[in-house]
Scaffold this active site. Sequence first.
Site, PDB file in Angstrom:
ATOM      1  N   THR A   1       0.819  -1.213   0.000  1.00  0.00           N
ATOM      2  CA  THR A   1       0.000   0.000   0.000  1.00  0.00           C
ATOM      3  C   THR A   1       0.857   1.269   0.000  1.00  0.00           C
ATOM      4  O   THR A   1       1.981   1.260   0.515  1.00  0.00           O
ATOM      5  CB  THR A   1      -0.894  -0.013   1.262  1.00  0.00           C
ATOM      6  OG1 THR A   1      -1.493   1.256   1.428  1.00  0.00           O
ATOM      7  CG2 THR A   1      -0.113  -0.320   2.528  1.00  0.00           C
ATOM      8  N   ASP A   2       0.281   2.351  -0.486  1.00  0.00           N
ATOM      9  CA  ASP A   2       0.987   3.640  -0.420  1.00  0.00           C
ATOM     10  C   ASP A   2       1.026   4.176   1.015  1.00  0.00           C
ATOM     11  O   ASP A   2       1.785   5.101   1.312  1.00  0.00           O
ATOM     12  CB  ASP A   2       0.319   4.676  -1.350  1.00  0.00           C
ATOM     13  CG  ASP A   2      -1.149   4.948  -1.048  1.00  0.00           C
ATOM     14  OD1 ASP A   2      -1.722   4.275  -0.163  1.00  0.00           O
ATOM     15  OD2 ASP A   2      -1.731   5.846  -1.697  1.00  0.00           O
ATOM     16  N   GLU A   3       0.207   3.584   1.902  1.00  0.00           N
ATOM     17  CA  GLU A   3       0.149   4.108   3.278  1.00  0.00           C
ATOM     18  C   GLU A   3       1.470   3.924   4.025  1.00  0.00           C
ATOM     19  O   GLU A   3       1.686   4.554   5.053  1.00  0.00           O
ATOM     20  CB  GLU A   3      -0.993   3.451   4.058  1.00  0.00           C
ATOM     21  CG  GLU A   3      -2.340   3.757   3.441  1.00  0.00           C
ATOM     22  CD  GLU A   3      -3.529   3.517   4.363  1.00  0.00           C
ATOM     23  OE1 GLU A   3      -3.339   3.276   5.565  1.00  0.00           O
ATOM     24  OE2 GLU A   3      -4.657   3.593   3.857  1.00  0.00           O
TER      25      GLU A   3
ATOM     26  N   TYR B   1      -2.054  -0.581  10.924  1.00  0.00           N
ATOM     27  CA  TYR B   1      -2.167  -1.258   9.611  1.00  0.00           C
ATOM     28  C   TYR B   1      -0.958  -0.937   8.738  1.00  0.00           C
ATOM     29  O   TYR B   1      -0.273  -1.843   8.244  1.00  0.00           O
ATOM     30  CB  TYR B   1      -3.458  -0.832   8.894  1.00  0.00           C
ATOM     31  CG  TYR B   1      -3.440  -1.130   7.409  1.00  0.00           C
ATOM     32  CD1 TYR B   1      -3.470  -2.440   6.945  1.00  0.00           C
ATOM     33  CD2 TYR B   1      -3.352  -0.098   6.457  1.00  0.00           C
ATOM     34  CE1 TYR B   1      -3.431  -2.726   5.572  1.00  0.00           C
ATOM     35  CE2 TYR B   1      -3.309  -0.372   5.091  1.00  0.00           C
ATOM     36  CZ  TYR B   1      -3.348  -1.679   4.658  1.00  0.00           C
ATOM     37  OH  TYR B   1      -3.298  -1.958   3.309  1.00  0.00           O
TER      38      TYR B   1
ATOM     39  N   LYS C   1       2.134  -3.340   7.310  1.00  0.00           N
ATOM     40  CA  LYS C   1       2.435  -3.529   5.890  1.00  0.00           C
ATOM     41  C   LYS C   1       3.876  -3.103   5.608  1.00  0.00           C
ATOM     42  O   LYS C   1       4.568  -3.729   4.810  1.00  0.00           O
ATOM     43  CB  LYS C   1       1.475  -2.712   5.010  1.00  0.00           C
ATOM     44  CG  LYS C   1       0.040  -3.184   5.014  1.00  0.00           C
ATOM     45  CD  LYS C   1      -0.171  -4.574   4.427  1.00  0.00           C
ATOM     46  CE  LYS C   1       0.046  -4.654   2.935  1.00  0.00           C
ATOM     47  NZ  LYS C   1      -0.338  -5.991   2.378  1.00  0.00           N
TER      48      LYS C   1
HETATM   49  P1  NAD Z   1      -9.600  -7.508   1.985  1.00  0.00           P
HETATM   50  O1  NAD Z   1      -9.635  -7.225   3.435  1.00  0.00           O
HETATM   51  O2  NAD Z   1     -10.813  -7.265   1.161  1.00  0.00           O
HETATM   52  O3  NAD Z   1      -9.178  -9.034   1.751  1.00  0.00           O
HETATM   53  C1  NAD Z   1      -8.173  -9.659   2.483  1.00  0.00           C
HETATM   54  C2  NAD Z   1      -8.286 -11.163   2.264  1.00  0.00           C
HETATM   55  O4  NAD Z   1      -7.218 -11.801   2.994  1.00  0.00           O
HETATM   56  C3  NAD Z   1      -9.597 -11.764   2.784  1.00  0.00           C
HETATM   57  O5  NAD Z   1     -10.128 -12.666   1.850  1.00  0.00           O
HETATM   58  C4  NAD Z   1      -9.187 -12.490   4.072  1.00  0.00           C
HETATM   59  O6  NAD Z   1      -9.998 -13.589   4.373  1.00  0.00           O
HETATM   60  C5  NAD Z   1      -7.756 -12.900   3.704  1.00  0.00           C
HETATM   61  N1  NAD Z   1      -6.935 -13.127   4.903  1.00  0.00           N
HETATM   62  C6  NAD Z   1      -6.814 -12.321   5.986  1.00  0.00           C
HETATM   63  N2  NAD Z   1      -5.993 -12.891   6.888  1.00  0.00           N
HETATM   64  C7  NAD Z   1      -5.573 -14.069   6.356  1.00  0.00           C
HETATM   65  C8  NAD Z   1      -4.711 -15.106   6.820  1.00  0.00           C
HETATM   66  N3  NAD Z   1      -4.107 -15.042   8.009  1.00  0.00           N
HETATM   67  N4  NAD Z   1      -4.507 -16.179   6.023  1.00  0.00           N
HETATM   68  C9  NAD Z   1      -5.117 -16.268   4.805  1.00  0.00           C
HETATM   69  N5  NAD Z   1      -5.942 -15.330   4.320  1.00  0.00           N
HETATM   70  C10 NAD Z   1      -6.170 -14.232   5.085  1.00  0.00           C
HETATM   71  O7  NAD Z   1      -8.371  -6.685   1.433  1.00  0.00           O
HETATM   72  P2  NAD Z   1      -8.164  -5.983   0.007  1.00  0.00           P
HETATM   73  O8  NAD Z   1      -8.694  -4.617   0.083  1.00  0.00           O
HETATM   74  O9  NAD Z   1      -8.571  -6.901  -1.053  1.00  0.00           O
HETATM   75  O10 NAD Z   1      -6.561  -5.859   0.010  1.00  0.00           O
HETATM   76  C11 NAD Z   1      -5.746  -6.918  -0.491  1.00  0.00           C
HETATM   77  C12 NAD Z   1      -4.294  -6.513  -0.365  1.00  0.00           C
HETATM   78  O11 NAD Z   1      -4.054  -5.323  -1.096  1.00  0.00           O
HETATM   79  C13 NAD Z   1      -3.860  -6.230   1.072  1.00  0.00           C
HETATM   80  O12 NAD Z   1      -2.559  -6.747   1.231  1.00  0.00           O
HETATM   81  C14 NAD Z   1      -3.864  -4.717   1.174  1.00  0.00           C
HETATM   82  O13 NAD Z   1      -2.914  -4.285   2.097  1.00  0.00           O
HETATM   83  C15 NAD Z   1      -3.461  -4.343  -0.245  1.00  0.00           C
HETATM   84  N6  NAD Z   1      -3.940  -3.027  -0.709  1.00  0.00           N
HETATM   85  C16 NAD Z   1      -5.278  -2.708  -0.608  1.00  0.00           C
HETATM   86  C17 NAD Z   1      -5.719  -1.490  -1.117  1.00  0.00           C
HETATM   87  C18 NAD Z   1      -7.177  -1.087  -1.034  1.00  0.00           C
HETATM   88  O14 NAD Z   1      -7.500   0.048  -1.346  1.00  0.00           O
HETATM   89  N7  NAD Z   1      -8.082  -1.968  -0.667  1.00  0.00           N
HETATM   90  C19 NAD Z   1      -4.799  -0.595  -1.698  1.00  0.00           C
HETATM   91  C20 NAD Z   1      -3.450  -0.954  -1.744  1.00  0.00           C
HETATM   92  C21 NAD Z   1      -3.039  -2.181  -1.272  1.00  0.00           C
HETATM   93  O1  DAU Z   2      -4.184   3.847   0.322  1.00  0.00           O
HETATM   94  C1  DAU Z   2      -4.380   2.474   0.246  1.00  0.00           C
HETATM   95  C2  DAU Z   2      -5.218   2.011   1.409  1.00  0.00           C
HETATM   96  O2  DAU Z   2      -6.546   2.466   1.173  1.00  0.00           O
HETATM   97  C3  DAU Z   2      -5.212   0.504   1.597  1.00  0.00           C
HETATM   98  O3  DAU Z   2      -3.916   0.088   1.926  1.00  0.00           O
HETATM   99  C4  DAU Z   2      -6.188   0.080   2.694  1.00  0.00           C
HETATM  100  O4  DAU Z   2      -6.233  -1.338   2.774  1.00  0.00           O
HETATM  101  C5  DAU Z   2      -7.556   0.608   2.345  1.00  0.00           C
HETATM  102  O5  DAU Z   2      -8.467   0.291   3.383  1.00  0.00           O
HETATM  103  C6  DAU Z   2      -7.502   2.116   2.126  1.00  0.00           C
HETATM  104  O6  DAU Z   2      -7.234   2.813   3.373  1.00  0.00           O
HETATM  105  P1  DAU Z   2      -8.027   4.148   3.763  1.00  0.00           P
HETATM  106  O7  DAU Z   2      -7.979   4.311   5.224  1.00  0.00           O
HETATM  107  O8  DAU Z   2      -7.572   5.280   2.932  1.00  0.00           O
HETATM  108  O9  DAU Z   2      -9.507   3.709   3.264  1.00  0.00           O
HETATM  109  P2  DAU Z   2     -10.944   3.892   3.909  1.00  0.00           P
HETATM  110  O10 DAU Z   2     -11.933   3.475   2.862  1.00  0.00           O
HETATM  111  O11 DAU Z   2     -11.055   3.287   5.252  1.00  0.00           O
HETATM  112  O12 DAU Z   2     -11.051   5.468   4.081  1.00  0.00           O
HETATM  113  C7  DAU Z   2     -10.886   6.344   2.966  1.00  0.00           C
HETATM  114  C8  DAU Z   2     -10.947   7.771   3.508  1.00  0.00           C
HETATM  115  O13 DAU Z   2     -12.290   8.037   3.959  1.00  0.00           O
HETATM  116  C9  DAU Z   2     -10.077   8.011   4.717  1.00  0.00           C
HETATM  117  O14 DAU Z   2      -9.563   9.332   4.663  1.00  0.00           O
HETATM  118  C10 DAU Z   2     -11.019   7.876   5.910  1.00  0.00           C
HETATM  119  C11 DAU Z   2     -12.340   8.366   5.348  1.00  0.00           C
HETATM  120  N1  DAU Z   2     -13.547   7.720   5.892  1.00  0.00           N
HETATM  121  C12 DAU Z   2     -13.614   6.372   5.925  1.00  0.00           C
HETATM  122  C13 DAU Z   2     -14.728   5.721   6.412  1.00  0.00           C
HETATM  123  C14 DAU Z   2     -14.797   4.211   6.469  1.00  0.00           C
HETATM  124  C15 DAU Z   2     -14.627   8.513   6.315  1.00  0.00           C
HETATM  125  O15 DAU Z   2     -14.575   9.743   6.260  1.00  0.00           O
HETATM  126  N2  DAU Z   2     -15.730   7.872   6.793  1.00  0.00           N
HETATM  127  C16 DAU Z   2     -15.832   6.514   6.870  1.00  0.00           C
HETATM  128  O16 DAU Z   2     -16.880   5.990   7.340  1.00  0.00           O
END
Ligand code: NAD
Ligand code: DAU
Length: 349
Positions: free
Chosen positions: A131-133, A156, A160
Amino acid sequence: MKNILVTGGCGFIGTVFVRYVLQDTDFSGRVINVDNLTYAGNPENLTDIESAFGERYEFMKADIGDSSAIESIFQRYNIDAVCHFAAESHVDRSIVAPDAFIQTNICGTFNLLEIARRYSDRLILFHHVSTDEVYGSLDSGGFFTEDSAYRPNSPYSASKAAADHLVRSYWKTYGLPVTISNCSNNYGPFQFPEKLIPLMILNALDDKPLPVYGEGQNVRDWLYVDDHCRAIWEIMKAGTRGATYNIGGRCELANIDTVNRICDLLDDIQPRSDRSSRRDLITFVRDRPGHDLRYAIDCRKIEMELGWSPRESFETGLEKTIRWYLDHPQWVKRVQSGEYLKWVEEQYK
Ligand code: NAD
Ligand code: DAU
């Protein structure tokens, strides 16, 4: 690559990636999806893939931290590539209960790396999805590049970051063929409705409050999930081993603007009975502790080296996403009611 181990394939991005690789690329091998099915993992996302692809798609319920389960999967399926998505992914949950984040994101990744190292004679690639975080927070100027310092601010992102460092160290120390991608915020079909965009869509449809943290001025760089999956696949095919690639949407929006757009699009697609604006539902709530102000990705490296660039605009991507949630009421109902968890319990008891 013949036998790809995908971890976390039942989550949001993993689901879209598995579907993409099997349906939309020329890959002719097998995908083995390992997921331990936390609340975020929904195997129903892939039931059609299971029927359509037969032996080219296998699902195994296992924890990435379970050495013997993972090792037996490496042996049984002759794994030659890994695409590692599995993680605890929600920042708010990491603030309330960080333990699982340390366990899965750090120890789980470490376990996978150790097993990959044991099978390194046949391993072509270990791709780590990050992630960019990890880079922390930007003020109003500048972008994250692959050389930005790591400054994670939430449990989180710290977990990562630790995983990224471990992956990199296995390249430097043991020569394990790794690549890492650091991506910005994804949105699209199958996203669990705890994250901003699906939460706002579903709350707005139910006339529930739309909780915006702080003043809604935090900025995120949105990328449609298909674009992310295509980027990962390009990296897996042609990325430089040992390298990191930033992936982003060149699409910065303040949260309040994102939520306003969701309200306006929903009002167009499915107006409320009294025709009032769903913006009325917006409620400013207490801010997230340690809330990163702004993320913005400089993705010139992947554009120049691998010829990738985002294809979906936020307008078209958001409309597709809203229509997907509207067209899948069963999926929404089962996820919101927790019925899919009961199904999982039944299937895997
Ligand atoms: P998600 O939470 O939707 O899915 C995570 C999956 O991992 C789930 O299916 C869960 O059951 C599985 N999991 C969790 N713990 C596990 C374990 N111990 N063993 C096996 N499986 C396990 O997450 P996502 O949003 O699809 O993100 C996937 C990946 O991409 C993550 O590594 C996250 O950090 C990264 N990522 C997400 C975003 C985003 O915006 N969602 C952006 C950048 C990077
Ligand atoms: O940047 C990549 C990341 O983006 C991933 O690594 C994470 O897995 C993914 O969850 C996401 O993180 P964020 O914290 O940015 O996503 P989230 O959807 O939780 O929140 C997006 C923005 O919206 C953040 O600034 C918090 C705000 N927010 C979120 C929720 C859930 C609100 O204002 N209200 C809300 O109810």
